[in-house]
Every structure is written in C-alpha cells, then in structure tokens.
Scaffold this active site. Sequence first.
Site, PDB file in Angstrom:
ATOM      1  N   LYS A 190      31.683   8.216  14.039  1.00  0.00           N
ATOM      2  CA  LYS A 190      30.783   8.884  13.080  1.00  0.00           C
ATOM      3  C   LYS A 190      29.324   8.694  13.469  1.00  0.00           C
ATOM      4  O   LYS A 190      28.565   9.651  13.491  1.00  0.00           O
ATOM      5  CB  LYS A 190      30.975   8.324  11.656  1.00  0.00           C
ATOM      6  CG  LYS A 190      32.308   8.609  11.030  1.00  0.00           C
ATOM      7  CD  LYS A 190      32.319   8.180   9.565  1.00  0.00           C
ATOM      8  CE  LYS A 190      32.072   6.696   9.346  1.00  0.00           C
ATOM      9  NZ  LYS A 190      33.237   5.839   9.570  1.00  0.00           N
ATOM     10  N   ARG A 246      32.197   6.696   0.099  1.00  0.00           N
ATOM     11  CA  ARG A 246      33.329   5.920   0.593  1.00  0.00           C
ATOM     12  C   ARG A 246      34.340   5.618  -0.497  1.00  0.00           C
ATOM     13  O   ARG A 246      35.356   4.976  -0.234  1.00  0.00           O
ATOM     14  CB  ARG A 246      32.828   4.592   1.124  1.00  0.00           C
ATOM     15  CG  ARG A 246      32.885   4.551   2.616  1.00  0.00           C
ATOM     16  CD  ARG A 246      32.423   3.201   3.048  1.00  0.00           C
ATOM     17  NE  ARG A 246      31.455   3.428   4.068  1.00  0.00           N
ATOM     18  CZ  ARG A 246      31.422   2.784   5.220  1.00  0.00           C
ATOM     19  NH1 ARG A 246      32.260   1.817   5.452  1.00  0.00           N
ATOM     20  NH2 ARG A 246      30.547   3.091   6.116  1.00  0.00           N
ATOM     21  N   ARG A 270      33.367  -2.516  21.069  1.00  0.00           N
ATOM     22  CA  ARG A 270      32.093  -1.903  20.670  1.00  0.00           C
ATOM     23  C   ARG A 270      30.929  -2.894  20.762  1.00  0.00           C
ATOM     24  O   ARG A 270      31.055  -4.045  20.370  1.00  0.00           O
ATOM     25  CB  ARG A 270      32.207  -1.386  19.237  1.00  0.00           C
ATOM     26  CG  ARG A 270      30.884  -0.924  18.644  1.00  0.00           C
ATOM     27  CD  ARG A 270      31.088   0.032  17.525  1.00  0.00           C
ATOM     28  NE  ARG A 270      31.364  -0.646  16.254  1.00  0.00           N
ATOM     29  CZ  ARG A 270      31.485   0.011  15.093  1.00  0.00           C
ATOM     30  NH1 ARG A 270      31.404   1.326  15.065  1.00  0.00           N
ATOM     31  NH2 ARG A 270      31.736  -0.652  13.989  1.00  0.00           N
ATOM     32  N   ARG A 292      28.680  -6.371  16.884  1.00  0.00           N
ATOM     33  CA  ARG A 292      28.298  -6.419  15.475  1.00  0.00           C
ATOM     34  C   ARG A 292      28.990  -7.589  14.787  1.00  0.00           C
ATOM     35  O   ARG A 292      30.158  -7.841  15.049  1.00  0.00           O
ATOM     36  CB  ARG A 292      28.717  -5.109  14.782  1.00  0.00           C
ATOM     37  CG  ARG A 292      27.557  -4.164  14.567  1.00  0.00           C
ATOM     38  CD  ARG A 292      27.991  -2.807  14.120  1.00  0.00           C
ATOM     39  NE  ARG A 292      28.828  -2.793  12.921  1.00  0.00           N
ATOM     40  CZ  ARG A 292      29.146  -1.682  12.263  1.00  0.00           C
ATOM     41  NH1 ARG A 292      28.693  -0.510  12.684  1.00  0.00           N
ATOM     42  NH2 ARG A 292      29.920  -1.730  11.199  1.00  0.00           N
ATOM     43  N   ARG A 346      38.131  -3.832   6.750  1.00  0.00           N
ATOM     44  CA  ARG A 346      37.476  -2.529   6.605  1.00  0.00           C
ATOM     45  C   ARG A 346      38.469  -1.390   6.742  1.00  0.00           C
ATOM     46  O   ARG A 346      38.383  -0.388   6.023  1.00  0.00           O
ATOM     47  CB  ARG A 346      36.341  -2.393   7.618  1.00  0.00           C
ATOM     48  CG  ARG A 346      35.036  -2.992   7.102  1.00  0.00           C
ATOM     49  CD  ARG A 346      34.218  -3.622   8.208  1.00  0.00           C
ATOM     50  NE  ARG A 346      33.730  -2.672   9.168  1.00  0.00           N
ATOM     51  CZ  ARG A 346      33.668  -2.902  10.491  1.00  0.00           C
ATOM     52  NH1 ARG A 346      34.104  -4.019  11.003  1.00  0.00           N
ATOM     53  NH2 ARG A 346      33.178  -1.988  11.291  1.00  0.00           N
TER      54      ARG A 346
HETATM   55  P1  ADP Z   1      31.838   0.889   9.426  1.00  0.00           P
HETATM   56  O1  ADP Z   1      32.072   2.346   9.196  1.00  0.00           O
HETATM   57  O2  ADP Z   1      32.254   0.466  10.805  1.00  0.00           O
HETATM   58  O3  ADP Z   1      32.391  -0.007   8.357  1.00  0.00           O
HETATM   59  P2  ADP Z   1      29.020   1.132   8.651  1.00  0.00           P
HETATM   60  O4  ADP Z   1      27.905   0.800   9.569  1.00  0.00           O
HETATM   61  O5  ADP Z   1      29.153   2.511   8.166  1.00  0.00           O
HETATM   62  O6  ADP Z   1      30.290   0.631   9.459  1.00  0.00           O
HETATM   63  O7  ADP Z   1      28.960   0.165   7.370  1.00  0.00           O
HETATM   64  C1  ADP Z   1      28.866  -1.227   7.511  1.00  0.00           C
HETATM   65  C2  ADP Z   1      29.082  -1.938   6.162  1.00  0.00           C
HETATM   66  O8  ADP Z   1      28.071  -1.511   5.223  1.00  0.00           O
HETATM   67  C3  ADP Z   1      30.394  -1.640   5.459  1.00  0.00           C
HETATM   68  O9  ADP Z   1      31.459  -2.435   5.936  1.00  0.00           O
HETATM   69  C4  ADP Z   1      30.018  -1.966   3.996  1.00  0.00           C
HETATM   70  O10 ADP Z   1      29.972  -3.372   3.783  1.00  0.00           O
HETATM   71  C5  ADP Z   1      28.595  -1.448   3.894  1.00  0.00           C
HETATM   72  N1  ADP Z   1      28.566  -0.031   3.425  1.00  0.00           N
HETATM   73  C6  ADP Z   1      28.151   1.048   4.159  1.00  0.00           C
HETATM   74  N2  ADP Z   1      28.285   2.187   3.447  1.00  0.00           N
HETATM   75  C7  ADP Z   1      28.813   1.834   2.241  1.00  0.00           C
HETATM   76  C8  ADP Z   1      29.200   2.552   1.065  1.00  0.00           C
HETATM   77  N3  ADP Z   1      29.074   3.890   0.976  1.00  0.00           N
HETATM   78  N4  ADP Z   1      29.716   1.852   0.017  1.00  0.00           N
HETATM   79  C9  ADP Z   1      29.831   0.516   0.070  1.00  0.00           C
HETATM   80  N5  ADP Z   1      29.499  -0.229   1.144  1.00  0.00           N
HETATM   81  C10 ADP Z   1      28.988   0.407   2.228  1.00  0.00           C
END
Ligand code: ADP
Length: 216
Positions: free
Chosen positions: A9, A85, A122, A154, A165
């Site tokens: 993404k 999400r 990654r 990360r 996740r």
């Molecule tokens: P990934 O898709 O690999 O989990 P992201 O960089 O999109 O990575 O998000 C990292 C973290 O940020 C998530 O695991 C969560 O803790 C938090 N986060 C991001 N977007 C949301 C969301 N829409 N709702 C709740 N937590 C979020």
Amino acid sequence: MLGRQGAGKGTQCVRLSRHYVVPHISTGDMLRVAVKEGTEFGRKAQEYMDAGDLLPDDIIIGIVDERLEKDDTRNRGFLLDGFPRTVTQADALLEITQPQGIDLAVNLEVPTEVVLKRLAGRRVCTDCGANYSVDESPAHDWTCDVCGGEVVQRPDDTEGAIRRRLDLYEQETAPLIAWFMARDKLVVVDGVGHPDDVTARLVRAIDRRRDHQRAR
Ligand code: ADP
Ligand code: ZN
C-alpha cells in the site's frame, strides 16, 4: 487503499499520489512522525504500534478528520492509506466526507504467505519512509537513496507484532471489503508481481472506474 500489511500500500500510494497529483494521507506515516517527535501523544501511539495493536477509533478518526480539513484535499482530493481499518472508521469517513463521500476503495490483494515473506525482509527509511528490502537494499550500505536517512527494520516488523497485525486485519479490516462492495465502491487489484506492473494495474483500474463514473 485496503490491503494486508506488506501488500505494498505504502509504495503504491506514493506512486499513485505522484501520478494523479493528489495528497497521500498515510495514518501510519503520520503516527510515525508523532513517535519521532517524542510528544506525549507519540509515546502513547508507540505503545500500540510496537505491539501491533490498532489505536482507539476515536483518536485515529480525530487525526484523519483534522487532516482532511486542509485545503489541499478540497482542491485535489486525497488518497487514504491505512484508514479506514475498522467498520467504525469507515462509517466516520462517510460522515466526514459528506456530501460528496469517497469515489473508490481499492483492495490490493496479496495472499498471507506472500506478505509474511515480504514483511520479514522489509526495511524502511527512518526519515522519509521509503521502503527497501534485504533483497533490494539502498546503493550505499543502509543509507536511503532518496534522502540519505538511515534505513532500518521497523520496530513493529517483529514476528509477534506482524502476527498480531495480520490477525487484526482479518478480524477488523477484511470486513470492510464487503462493506465497500455493498456500497458499489470496491475494485480488487492483484498486488503480486513487480511493483511497476502493480502500479500499471492500479492506474488501469482507477481510470476505468473514473471513465465509467463520468459517463453516467
Ligand atoms: P501496517 O499496515 O504494516 O500495519 P501502517 O504503517 O499502516 O502499517 O500502520 C502502523 C501502525 O499504526 C498500525 O499497526 C497501528 O498501530 C497504527 N495505525 C495506523 N492506521 C491506523 C488506523 N486507521 N486505526 C488504528 N490504528 C492505526
Ligand atoms: Zn529516506
């Protein structure tokens, strides 16, 4: 943009935001900035993120609401990455974007076995968020080709947090696929293959949909 962790993404949204000249709004990137700045909110967010947990809906909805208030999104539209999400977040998004709503949700489809392999390898730039992998490292050691920042794994790409996740994705986020489909907003794009091929597929799917909507 919907898709499992590691579906690509982030990478694809950066490319699409250049292609269509629309702001790329990534909740993960916004949270990582707050973590880096070391604010009290950032410290709190980091606890959730490192554990692979989702932040509470009301907090993340507040952040997105505030971001979508800015003029750039009014003028150019926006590309949301990592939000919504949960079904609660999707309901809030419709509310926030009244009356025009959103045009399209893309499900970037990559099977779990493939994303598990991608996530383990990654690596990301701590400054600009550019993605690398152990197979495609930067030209000079682990220094970012784009900005010269440090490229690392990360903190939430540990085995435990990855599993958490992906579980949360199946429980909380996968139901959104049906949610958007029921509202006739969903396209599915195959995210397996070379990143350039995936970008081309995405652009084709989005343009087709846009032409179709204009013709109506
Ligand atoms: P990934 O898709 O690999 O989990 P992201 O960089 O999109 O990575 O998000 C990292 C973290 O940020 C998530 O695991 C969560 O803790 C938090 N986060 C991001 N977007 C949301 C969301 N829409 N709702 C709740 N937590 C979020
Ligand atoms: Zn960088």
